[in-house]
Design an enzyme around this catalytic site. Structure first.
Site, PDB file in Angstrom:
ATOM      1  N   GLU A 167       1.348 -28.258   8.520  1.00 19.68           N
ATOM      2  CA  GLU A 167      -0.057 -28.520   8.205  1.00 19.68           C
ATOM      3  C   GLU A 167      -1.103 -28.672   9.446  1.00 19.68           C
ATOM      4  OE1 GLU A 167      -1.534 -29.529   4.944  1.00 19.68           O
ATOM      5  OE2 GLU A 167      -3.191 -28.927   6.152  1.00 19.68           O
TER       6      GLU A 167
ATOM      7  N   VAL B 217      -3.193 -25.243  11.325  1.00 17.59           N
ATOM      8  CA  VAL B 217      -4.720 -24.697  11.084  1.00 17.59           C
ATOM      9  C   VAL B 217      -5.533 -25.916  10.789  1.00 17.59           C
ATOM     10  CG1 VAL B 217      -5.900 -23.261   9.532  1.00 17.59           C
ATOM     11  CG2 VAL B 217      -3.550 -22.587  10.247  1.00 17.59           C
TER      12      VAL B 217
ATOM     13  N   GLY C  65     -13.155 -31.746  27.908  1.00 15.74           N
ATOM     14  CA  GLY C  65     -11.885 -31.632  27.518  1.00 15.74           C
ATOM     15  C   GLY C  65     -11.585 -30.569  26.235  1.00 15.74           C
TER      16      GLY C  65
ATOM     17  N   GLU D  26      -9.653 -25.256  27.474  1.00 14.08           N
ATOM     18  CA  GLU D  26      -8.640 -25.238  28.324  1.00 14.08           C
ATOM     19  C   GLU D  26      -9.245 -24.661  29.878  1.00 14.08           C
ATOM     20  OE1 GLU D  26      -5.567 -26.160  27.949  1.00 14.08           O
ATOM     21  OE2 GLU D  26      -5.660 -26.474  25.797  1.00 14.08           O
TER      22      GLU D  26
ATOM     23  N   ASP E 185      -6.738 -17.753  19.312  1.00 14.61           N
ATOM     24  CA  ASP E 185      -6.393 -18.944  18.408  1.00 14.61           C
ATOM     25  C   ASP E 185      -6.942 -18.896  16.997  1.00 14.61           C
ATOM     26  OD1 ASP E 185      -5.906 -21.949  18.755  1.00 14.61           O
ATOM     27  OD2 ASP E 185      -7.670 -21.949  17.574  1.00 14.61           O
TER      28      ASP E 185
ATOM     29  N   LYS F 142      -4.616 -18.603  13.220  1.00 17.05           N
ATOM     30  CA  LYS F 142      -4.722 -19.393  12.200  1.00 17.05           C
ATOM     31  C   LYS F 142      -5.200 -18.598  11.110  1.00 17.05           C
ATOM     32  CE  LYS F 142      -6.417 -23.349  15.314  1.00 17.05           C
ATOM     33  NZ  LYS F 142      -7.526 -23.905  15.796  1.00 17.05           N
TER      34      LYS F 142
END
Ligand code: NAP
Ligand code: HSE
Length: 433
Positions: free
Chosen positions: A129, A132, A187, A190, A201, A205
């Site tokens: 879970e 994504v 933060g 990265e 990324d 997803k």
């Protein structure tokens, strides 16, 4: 004494820390919900010397072999990130008869079908879970609550870092470099921001969501992918002038048996619900034949929201272990017939820097027109940084991306333009959704 359900974790960083804190804070409630206490047994890390709240030195290990040989571990929770060794460790945990929970989108996007088959072979479960949308429930609704639907399209904002950056650029005329530095300071991004800002990324997803929504196996490299690093503050000003905002949209839809899948910065009409999803929030819009449109929105990252999703999976598995329930059969995915990106149809936004001379617009319109690309609107602005130059912002009617790319190549080679600033699809209102 009631025997506990044993859990071991691979990794205890941002998300792992959130999971440990919640496990410690809500242990009584979780025990009531499961019917037995949850016991955190071993935690795999790289650095034993690092201070970790809520964990004792005896729980920490740097040896996966030691962790997996612990007979009291029934559920392994992978929160390391990266493809390897996470993939190998998940596979070994499943093959050893442990249920597994992971938040790892890269592993699930690249190896999900193999791992789910391995879980079925060993009669254990693999839940994901948190991979994504962070804290947003989306994997479970697609696997269960929306299962009766034929899903025709999904549109999503599934990267919090880029959504934070795009929101700041839309709000304040800030440049890409400054907003990236701010995202790193807070933060969100990265030190190496490539996976987020270049759309990797989000494509991991989207591949996972396509498996669930359409039952199709789609690999991340099959997705048309464009990052946000070429966006300039002017793009947001011009988009606003046209009534749009810019979002990194992950989109997939079925068209005549073909899957059209993309992750691109996209102009979206300012009144659309997804245009108003700001900051680090994520949202996923699903179109199903029975339910119509549904929108899931919420925090897409961060230790606490992500721990919420990880622990939902842990609690579901622990309840099944206590009730001695067998895993449900996994439906195998069918390989997707993916439409090549050159054939994707959309309206487009094009920003060009051109010499401020008579006839230039006619040359550009000619190159587009020869390929059947019809211009819907033209705006002209002064180019701030070049003398005797203007910025042209064109929007097109529905056109194939390949035709627009070919026309821009010809325009560039014939030196009708000084610079091609940006090319982005426009969603909705006649654009491909
Ligand atoms: P993180 O802060 O970098 O933590 C990674 C943890 O894994 C650290 O404890 C690290 O050990 C350990 N680790 C990494 N490689 C290892 C190795 N080879 N051997 C042993 N231990 C290793 O990462 P995170 O942000 O918590 O993310 C974890 C996962 O959740 C990733 O898959 C990520 O994509 C996913 N996720 C994250 C978020 C979020 O908001 N951060 C949201 C949704 C999903 P040390 O502590 O000793 O370095
Ligand atoms: N880097 C990801 C994001 C974290 O910014 O959305 C959650 O997967």
């Amino acid at each position: 004494m009631v025997s506990p359900v044993g859990i071991s974790m691979l990794g205890s960083g941002n998300v792992g820390g959130g999971v440990v804190a919640a496990l410690n804070a809500a242990s009584n409630r979780y025990e009531r919900s499961v019917g037995r206490p949850l016991q955190l047994r071993q935690v795999l890390v790289r650095d034993l010397a690092r201070q970790r709240d809520g964990l004792t030195a005896s729980q920490l290990t740097t040896s996966f072999d030691d962790l997996i040989s612990d007979e009291g571990t029934q559920i392994v929770v992978e929160l390391m990130g990266g493809e390897e060794p996470a993939y190998e460790y998940i596979a070994r945990a499943l093959a050893s008869g442990r249920d597994v929970v992971t938040a790892n989108k890269e592993v699930m996007a690249k190896h999900g079908a193999k791992l789910l088959a391995l879980a079925a072979e060993h009669e254990v479960r693999l839940l994901y879970e948190a991979s994504v949308g962070g804290g947003i429930p989306i994997i479970s609704p697609l696997s269960r609550d929306l299962l009766a639907n034929e899903v025709s399209a999904l549109t999503a904002i599934i990267n919090g870092t880029t959504n934070f950056m795009l929101t700041a650029m839309a709000d304040g005329g800030v440049d890409y470099k400054d907003v990236l530095a701010e995202a790193q300071r807070l933060g969100y991004a990265e030190p190496d921001p490539t996976a987020d800002v270049e759309g990797f990324d989000a494509s991991y997803k989207l591949a996972i969501l396509c498996g669930l929504a359409f039952g199709l196996e789609l690999f991340p490299e099959e997705i048309e992918r464009q990052g946000i690093s070429l966006l300039a503050s002017q793009d947001f000003i011009y988009a606003a002038e046209l009534g749009y905002t810019i979002k990194l949209l992950a989109r997939a839809r079925l068209d005549d048996g073909h899957l059209i899948a993309s992750v691109c910065p996209t102009l979206i009409y300012h009144d659309e619900p997804l245009a108003k999803v700001d900051g680090v929030l994520n949202a996923v819009e699903i179109e199903g034949n029975l339910v119509g449109h549904v929108l899931f929105e919420g925090p897409g990252a961060g230790p606490t929201p992500t721990a919420s999703a990880v622990l939902a999976d842990v609690l579901a598995l622990a309840r099944d272990i206590v009730a001695d329930r067998r895993p449900l059969a996994v439906t195998p995915l069918i390989p997707a017939q993916v439409l090549p990106s050159a054939s994707h149809k959309s309206r487009f936004y094009i920003r060009l820097t051109v010499p401020d001379q008579a006839g230039v617009l006619a040359q550009i319109a000619g190159a587009l027109g020869e390929r059947g690309v019809s211009i819907a609107s033209v705006l002209q602005f002064e180019a701030d940084d070049l003398d005797d130059a203007a910025e042209l912002v064109l929007t097109t009617y529905l056109a194939e991306r390949g035709a627009v790319n070919d026309a821009l190549k010809q325009i560039e080679e014939a030196q009708f333009v000084q610079r091609i600033g940006n090319l982005m699809p426009i969603a909705g209102l006649g654009g491909a959704r």
